[in-house]
Scaffold this motif. Structure first.
Motif, mmCIF file in Angstrom:
data_model
loop_
_atom_site.group_PDB
_atom_site.id
_atom_site.type_symbol
_atom_site.label_atom_id
_atom_site.label_comp_id
_atom_site.label_asym_id
_atom_site.label_seq_id
_atom_site.Cartn_x
_atom_site.Cartn_y
_atom_site.Cartn_z
ATOM 1 N N ASN A 92 0.867 -1.262 -0.340
ATOM 2 C CA ASN A 92 -0.007 0.378 -0.345
ATOM 3 C C ASN A 92 0.461 1.263 -0.285
ATOM 4 O OD1 ASN A 92 -2.358 -0.917 -0.502
ATOM 5 N ND2 ASN A 92 -2.650 -1.167 2.131
ATOM 6 N N PHE A 93 1.893 1.395 -0.432
ATOM 7 C CA PHE A 93 3.198 1.993 -0.534
ATOM 8 C C PHE A 93 2.749 3.252 -1.424
ATOM 9 C CE2 PHE A 93 7.157 0.236 0.268
ATOM 10 C CZ PHE A 93 6.511 0.220 2.206
ATOM 11 N N THR A 94 2.736 4.888 -1.865
ATOM 12 C CA THR A 94 2.142 5.753 -2.382
ATOM 13 C C THR A 94 3.762 5.166 -3.298
ATOM 14 O OG1 THR A 94 4.183 7.023 -1.125
ATOM 15 C CG2 THR A 94 1.679 7.313 -0.638
ATOM 16 N N THR A 95 2.865 6.192 -4.542
ATOM 17 C CA THR A 95 3.828 6.289 -5.864
ATOM 18 C C THR A 95 5.599 7.091 -5.587
ATOM 19 O OG1 THR A 95 2.422 7.114 -7.459
ATOM 20 C CG2 THR A 95 4.704 7.058 -7.895
ATOM 21 N N PHE A 96 5.620 8.029 -4.202
ATOM 22 C CA PHE A 96 6.448 8.688 -3.695
ATOM 23 C C PHE A 96 7.487 7.166 -3.013
ATOM 24 C CE2 PHE A 96 9.076 10.537 0.141
ATOM 25 C CZ PHE A 96 9.418 11.274 -0.545
ATOM 26 N N ALA A 97 6.872 6.495 -2.289
ATOM 27 C CA ALA A 97 7.505 5.420 -0.992
ATOM 28 C C ALA A 97 7.411 4.872 -2.047
ATOM 29 C CB ALA A 97 6.440 4.620 0.058
ATOM 30 N N MET A 98 7.276 4.308 -2.780
ATOM 31 C CA MET A 98 7.909 3.116 -4.008
ATOM 32 C C MET A 98 9.171 3.607 -4.461
ATOM 33 S SD MET A 98 4.637 1.851 -5.967
ATOM 34 C CE MET A 98 3.051 1.668 -5.439
ATOM 35 N N SER A 99 9.362 5.201 -4.680
ATOM 36 C CA SER A 99 10.456 5.421 -6.208
ATOM 37 C C SER A 99 11.719 5.474 -4.733
ATOM 38 C CB SER A 99 9.921 6.652 -6.218
ATOM 39 O OG SER A 99 9.579 7.289 -5.921
ATOM 40 N N LEU A 100 11.566 5.754 -3.614
ATOM 41 C CA LEU A 100 13.296 5.922 -2.483
ATOM 42 C C LEU A 100 13.777 4.932 -3.098
ATOM 43 C CD1 LEU A 100 10.392 7.167 0.918
ATOM 44 C CD2 LEU A 100 11.377 8.555 -1.052
#
Length: 232
Positions: free
Chosen positions: A130-138
């Motif tokens: 359930n990550f956001t797009t930002f969290a996935m890209s970290l």
């Protein structure tokens, strides 16, 4: 889990204006009425409030004139249901956690200015914790980034790379190896009576607050990464 206490946060512009932002993260309450709610204000150095900030840290944040906000709060207390949203229940917020679309439950005060609104989660976020797009890209490591990043950057951690590639067994082994390597390094420093020292920050007195703080020394973006410890 409902939060039974609130968090208080303050940020002050010491260099430019002396303005202060004060935010209170409301306690959840028994039935989730105040779930995720944030209220605060911005005041100048003379403690005059210039605007009120309100919303939910899971949905959106708004700013409005303090007098308009107080008038709105009074009308809500008198039962002015026209100003309220249909639902503020905690159960609907829980359901929203599993859905890609944002379901806003913030009652917007007339005349408010939108400061921030959360992006909808990507459709496949349920398969990505359930990550956001930002969290996935970290932890993304794009081609060519190796030349720009310090070798100690966490994006080079082998256990993280293995996990993101779906190799859980390798990730577990690498994590255990790194932990053993860290323990050995600590023992070696203790043996040689060496203290760990930071590379790009130093503990010093903040010139604006007078308090002890970690001060950035300005060297990181020189990209001079010689003599860094081998931590991976």
């Amino acid at each position: 889990t409902p939060i039974s206490h609130y968090l208080h946060y303050e940020a002050t512009s010491h260099v430019l204006t002396g303005d202060k932002c004060v935010l209170n993260f409301k306690p959840c309450g028994m039935f989730g009425k105040e779930l995720h709610k944030v209220e605060g204000y911005i005041q100048d150095k003379n403690k005059k409030k210039h605007c009120v900030i309100y919303g939910k840290w899971t949905e959106c944040m708004w700013s409005v004139d303090p007098q308009a906000y107080e008038a709105h709060k009074k009308s809500e207390k008198k039962g002015d249901k026209k100003q309220k949203n249909v639902s503020h229940s905690g159960s609907e917020n829980d359901e929203a956690d599993n859905m890609p679309e944002v379901q806003e439950t913030v009652s917007v005060v007339p005349g408010s200015t939108l400061l921030w609104r959360i992006d909808s989660r990507p459709a496949h976020s349920s398969r990505m914790y359930n990550f956001t797009t930002f969290a996935m890209s970290l932890n993304e490591l794009e081609p060519g980034m190796e030349a720009m990043l310090a070798p100690t950057d966490c994006r080079f951690r082998p256990d993280i790379r293995a996990m993101e590639n779906g190799n859980i067994d390798e990730a577990s082994k690498e994590k255990e190896r790194l932990e053993e390597k860290q323990r050995a390094a600590r023992k070696e420093r203790a043996k040689n009576d060496e203290d760990w020292s930071t590379r790009w920050f130093r503990l010093s007195t903040n010139p604006h607050t007078g308090n002890q703080d970690w001060i950035y020394n300005g060297d990181y973006f020189n990209r001079n990464y010689k003599d860094l410890p081998d931590i991976y």
